[in-house]
Design a protein around this motif. Structure first.
Motif, PDB file in Angstrom:
ATOM      1  N   SER A 181       0.500  22.168 -24.204  1.00 41.09           N
ATOM      2  CA  SER A 181      -0.127  21.043 -23.505  1.00 41.09           C
ATOM      3  C   SER A 181      -1.533  21.428 -23.045  1.00 41.09           C
ATOM      4  O   SER A 181      -1.876  22.601 -22.931  1.00 41.09           O
ATOM      5  CB  SER A 181       0.720  20.623 -22.314  1.00 41.09           C
ATOM      6  OG  SER A 181       0.647  21.602 -21.302  1.00 41.09           O
ATOM      7  N   ASP A 182      -2.341  20.383 -22.764  1.00 40.70           N
ATOM      8  CA  ASP A 182      -3.715  20.617 -22.295  1.00 40.70           C
ATOM      9  C   ASP A 182      -3.717  21.405 -20.993  1.00 40.70           C
ATOM     10  O   ASP A 182      -4.570  22.256 -20.766  1.00 40.70           O
ATOM     11  CB  ASP A 182      -4.442  19.288 -22.091  1.00 40.70           C
ATOM     12  CG  ASP A 182      -4.839  18.646 -23.410  1.00 40.70           C
ATOM     13  OD1 ASP A 182      -4.843  19.358 -24.429  1.00 40.70           O
ATOM     14  OD2 ASP A 182      -5.135  17.438 -23.411  1.00 40.70           O
ATOM     15  N   ARG A 183      -2.744  21.101 -20.153  1.00 42.39           N
ATOM     16  CA  ARG A 183      -2.659  21.765 -18.856  1.00 42.39           C
ATOM     17  C   ARG A 183      -2.417  23.270 -19.034  1.00 42.39           C
ATOM     18  O   ARG A 183      -3.067  24.088 -18.396  1.00 42.39           O
ATOM     19  CB  ARG A 183      -1.535  21.132 -18.052  1.00 42.39           C
ATOM     20  CG  ARG A 183      -1.447  21.591 -16.651  1.00 42.39           C
ATOM     21  CD  ARG A 183      -0.327  20.857 -15.965  1.00 42.39           C
ATOM     22  NE  ARG A 183      -0.519  20.888 -14.546  1.00 42.39           N
ATOM     23  CZ  ARG A 183       0.200  20.221 -13.701  1.00 42.39           C
ATOM     24  NH1 ARG A 183       1.133  19.402 -14.134  1.00 42.39           N
ATOM     25  NH2 ARG A 183      -0.006  20.312 -12.420  1.00 42.39           N
TER      26      ARG A 183
END
Length: 128
Positions: free
Chosen positions: A2-4
């Motif tokens: 994920s981007d996070r």
């Protein structure tokens, strides 16, 4: 990923870089070994064998024969006379013939018997 998570990993890398943890690493600023060499069909196996310091004996017979054929010029260059070269080629051809006739562990052979005369001629030319 994920981007996070990606941002978290990038942050950790940036922090480690700021602390100087990537300075003075072995090989820093040097080219990657073998980067310009062509990849052989069994490149992954070669890398593992090199990393684990395994010899030819650890390879399946088909790959061992392929390696012997590939390394043949260097092997023959270490020999003193034409008789020894012919003997080495005959011995390798006998192993190749057995592999071509019967089942062999590993991938199929992608080469046949070596031309003894051409091999001896090439050996002579390298010695000249």
């Amino acid at each position: 990923m994920s981007d996070r998570r990606l941002r978290g990993v990038e942050r950790q890398i940036s922090e480690a870089e700021a602390r100087g943890e990537f300075k003075n690493l072995p090989g820093a600023g040097k080219p990657i070994p073998g980067m310009d060499a062509p990849l052989h069909e069994d490149w992954w196996l070669r890398q593992q064998a090199t990393r684990e310091n395994m010899g030819l004996d650890a390879l399946p017979p088909a790959l061992r024969l392929a390696r012997e054929v590939e390394d043949l010029p260097q092997t023959l260059d270490a020999l003193d006379g034409e008789a020894a070269v012919r003997e080495a080629v005959a011995a390798l051809n006998a192993r190749i013939k057995r592999a071509l006739i019967g089942p062999v562990d590993g991938p199929p052979l992608r080469f046949g018997l070596l031309d003894a005369e051409a091999t001896v001629t090439a050996w002579r030319e390298r010695r000249a």
